[in-house]
Design an enzyme around this catalytic site. Structure first.
Site, PDB file in Angstrom:
ATOM      1  N   GLN A 105       0.942  -1.355   0.456  1.00 62.25           N
ATOM      2  CA  GLN A 105       0.418   0.061   0.201  1.00 62.25           C
ATOM      3  C   GLN A 105       0.803   1.385   0.093  1.00 62.25           C
ATOM      4  O   GLN A 105       1.425   1.127   0.991  1.00 62.25           O
ATOM      5  CB  GLN A 105      -0.947  -0.335   1.086  1.00 62.25           C
ATOM      6  CG  GLN A 105      -2.434   1.362   1.316  1.00 62.25           C
ATOM      7  CD  GLN A 105      -2.759   1.428   2.041  1.00 62.25           C
ATOM      8  OE1 GLN A 105      -2.208   1.882   2.974  1.00 62.25           O
ATOM      9  NE2 GLN A 105      -4.681   0.768   2.137  1.00 62.25           N
TER      10      GLN A 105
ATOM     11  N   CYS B 186      -6.597   6.927   4.834  1.00 65.69           N
ATOM     12  CA  CYS B 186      -5.835   7.854   5.608  1.00 65.69           C
ATOM     13  C   CYS B 186      -6.652   8.754   6.320  1.00 65.69           C
ATOM     14  O   CYS B 186      -5.889   9.919   5.496  1.00 65.69           O
ATOM     15  CB  CYS B 186      -4.469   7.513   5.853  1.00 65.69           C
ATOM     16  SG  CYS B 186      -3.827   8.341   7.255  1.00 65.69           S
TER      17      CYS B 186
ATOM     18  N   LYS C  58      -7.969   1.139  -1.178  1.00 69.98           N
ATOM     19  CA  LYS C  58      -8.263   1.277   0.509  1.00 69.98           C
ATOM     20  C   LYS C  58      -9.325   2.938   0.274  1.00 69.98           C
ATOM     21  O   LYS C  58      -8.671   4.047   1.105  1.00 69.98           O
ATOM     22  CB  LYS C  58      -8.118   0.759   1.196  1.00 69.98           C
ATOM     23  CG  LYS C  58      -8.493   0.755   2.594  1.00 69.98           C
ATOM     24  CD  LYS C  58      -7.433   0.216   3.291  1.00 69.98           C
ATOM     25  CE  LYS C  58      -8.193  -0.480   4.615  1.00 69.98           C
ATOM     26  NZ  LYS C  58      -8.597   0.797   5.187  1.00 69.98           N
TER      27      LYS C  58
ATOM     28  N   ASN D  32     -14.399  -4.061   5.149  1.00 67.12           N
ATOM     29  CA  ASN D  32     -13.504  -3.086   5.879  1.00 67.12           C
ATOM     30  C   ASN D  32     -14.376  -2.983   7.313  1.00 67.12           C
ATOM     31  O   ASN D  32     -15.218  -2.427   6.703  1.00 67.12           O
ATOM     32  CB  ASN D  32     -12.673  -3.483   5.831  1.00 67.12           C
ATOM     33  CG  ASN D  32     -11.203  -2.604   6.315  1.00 67.12           C
ATOM     34  OD1 ASN D  32     -10.952  -1.445   6.835  1.00 67.12           O
ATOM     35  ND2 ASN D  32     -11.114  -3.212   7.777  1.00 67.12           N
ATOM     36  N   GLY D  33     -13.745  -2.887   8.289  1.00 63.04           N
ATOM     37  CA  GLY D  33     -14.747  -1.943   9.836  1.00 63.04           C
ATOM     38  C   GLY D  33     -15.655  -3.379  10.414  1.00 63.04           C
ATOM     39  O   GLY D  33     -16.909  -4.401  10.462  1.00 63.04           O
ATOM     40  N   ASP D  34     -14.832  -3.072  11.605  1.00 60.18           N
ATOM     41  CA  ASP D  34     -15.587  -4.314  12.533  1.00 60.18           C
ATOM     42  C   ASP D  34     -15.938  -5.529  13.148  1.00 60.18           C
ATOM     43  O   ASP D  34     -17.037  -5.897  13.118  1.00 60.18           O
ATOM     44  CB  ASP D  34     -17.518  -3.191  12.938  1.00 60.18           C
ATOM     45  CG  ASP D  34     -17.879  -1.644  13.345  1.00 60.18           C
ATOM     46  OD1 ASP D  34     -17.371  -1.091  14.436  1.00 60.18           O
ATOM     47  OD2 ASP D  34     -18.823  -1.455  13.004  1.00 60.18           O
TER      48      ASP D  34
ATOM     49  N   GLY E 225      -8.315  -5.655  10.300  1.00 59.85           N
ATOM     50  CA  GLY E 225      -7.251  -5.182  10.620  1.00 59.85           C
ATOM     51  C   GLY E 225      -7.040  -5.558  11.991  1.00 59.85           C
ATOM     52  O   GLY E 225      -6.508  -6.186  12.679  1.00 59.85           O
ATOM     53  N   ARG E 226      -7.641  -3.791  13.027  1.00 63.74           N
ATOM     54  CA  ARG E 226      -6.620  -4.852  14.886  1.00 63.74           C
ATOM     55  C   ARG E 226      -7.849  -6.079  15.060  1.00 63.74           C
ATOM     56  O   ARG E 226      -6.323  -6.014  15.876  1.00 63.74           O
ATOM     57  CB  ARG E 226      -7.932  -3.336  15.170  1.00 63.74           C
ATOM     58  CG  ARG E 226      -7.462  -2.121  15.257  1.00 63.74           C
ATOM     59  CD  ARG E 226      -7.944  -0.719  15.574  1.00 63.74           C
ATOM     60  NE  ARG E 226      -9.637  -0.713  14.956  1.00 63.74           N
ATOM     61  CZ  ARG E 226     -10.852  -0.573  14.837  1.00 63.74           C
ATOM     62  NH1 ARG E 226     -10.689   0.629  16.491  1.00 63.74           N
ATOM     63  NH2 ARG E 226     -11.910  -0.745  15.156  1.00 63.74           N
TER      64      ARG E 226
END
Length: 316
Positions: A70, A100, A139, A200-202, A224-225
């Site tokens: 990326q 970002c 992204k 992506n997300g949650d 991710g996290r």
């Protein structure tokens, strides 16, 4: 799942995480079944200016194929040059960051700032697409307001310019990681495009990934996290997609992975630098464990690889 000419073994992707998704961590995740791993966000300006520290972020090995690199930047020519360098170093996919929202990135016109400049975004995508034969992805976030209109506009531009796929993190640029991701936007973008869409997300657990795919019809999910403390999540997602039960991670499995990670980090970074990094990173894998707090306290002053391995075996 296909991204251009690249075939993913599973519809799962490791998100690019600054300071986290370096080569040793990507290898951990890849060995646990992730379909595609992503590098940290890399400065196109740093690559073009010849920064050795930035160049080192392109390090890869055959085992982690397909690797997505990326890049972030705001100048079309610089982005094209950086993309060519990344492809030459082994990137299977070139990903461009449009999401970002960190102030020092946005003020240069890069990252989420590009979602407010569709013509600059188009110019970057066009020059990068012309510069590399590898598949190109982007992204994005929702944009700078909750409507999602900016995301839809950028997504359509990307498809028009020959981009091979995109990932949607449906939070606004000002949300960061707060609030709730609007999965409906993923559905909206998926319906509008013909190229693959990654959601992506949650996604905290495997059931979240299954729910996202069912609700949005996205082609793959990006984690991710949640992968930081549970890199096994990718295999767990694959099992849920096959309607198979999730197998609990045993203590010995966790210890073996942590030891392998310690050796990989120290081998790649050098023992001194590696141990300084491991003082925080090893703690990720101990979250929720019975002696996790004691272990995280014990590694605060980690000095050697042998010490790290001994603590893993004796404290956990």
């Amino acid at each position: 799942m296909h991204i251009g000419s690249i075939i993913l073994s599973h519809p799962t992707v490791l998100a690019p995480l600054a300071g986290i998704t370096d080569l040793p961590f990507r290898l951990v995740v890849k060995r646990l079944g992730c379909g595609m791993v992503c590098s940290e966000m890399i400065s196109a300006n740093g690559l073009v200016r010849g920064s050795q520290k930035t160049r080192a972020m392109l390090d890869t090995v055959a085992e982690e194929f397909p690797l997505s690199i990326q890049l972030f930047g705001a100048d079309p020519a610089v982005m094209a040059d950086a993309a060519a360098q990344a492809a030459a170093c082994g990137a299977a996919v070139i990903d461009i960051n449009f999401g970002c929202s960190v102030k020092k990135v946005v003020k240069t016109g890069a990252g989420a700032a590009l979602m407010r400049e569709p013509q600059r975004a188009r110019a970057i995508l066009r020059t990068v697409r012309m510069a590399v034969a590898a598949p190109v992805t982007i992204k994005i976030r929702s944009g700078w307001d909750a409507s999602g209109d900016q995301a839809l506009e950028i997504a359509r531009i990307a498809e028009e310019e020959g981009v091979d796929g995109l990932c949607v993190h449906p939070r606004t640029a000002t949300q960061g990681f707060s609030g709730k991701a609007d999965w409906q936007l993923i559905t909206r973008i998926k319906k509008a495009l013909h190229i693959p869409v990654i959601g992506n997300g949650d996604i905290v657990g495997a059931d979240d990934a299954l729910s996202m795919m069912e609700q949005t019809r996205c082609d793959a999910v990006m984690v991710g996290r949640a992968a930081m403390g549970n890199p096994w999540i990718f295999g767990q997602i694959h099992r849920r997609l096959r309607a198979e039960p999730i197998i609990p991670v045993s203590l010995s499995d966790r210890q073996d992975l942590m030891i392998a990670y310690v050796r990989a980090v120290c081998g790649y970074r050098g023992e001194s630098h590696g141990c300084r990094m491991l003082r925080s990173r090893l703690g990720w894998f101990s979250r929720g464990m019975r002696n996790g707090a004691a272990f995280r306290e014990a590694i605060r002053h980690l000095e050697t690889e042998a010490q790290a391995i001994d603590l893993i075996r004796s404290v956990l």
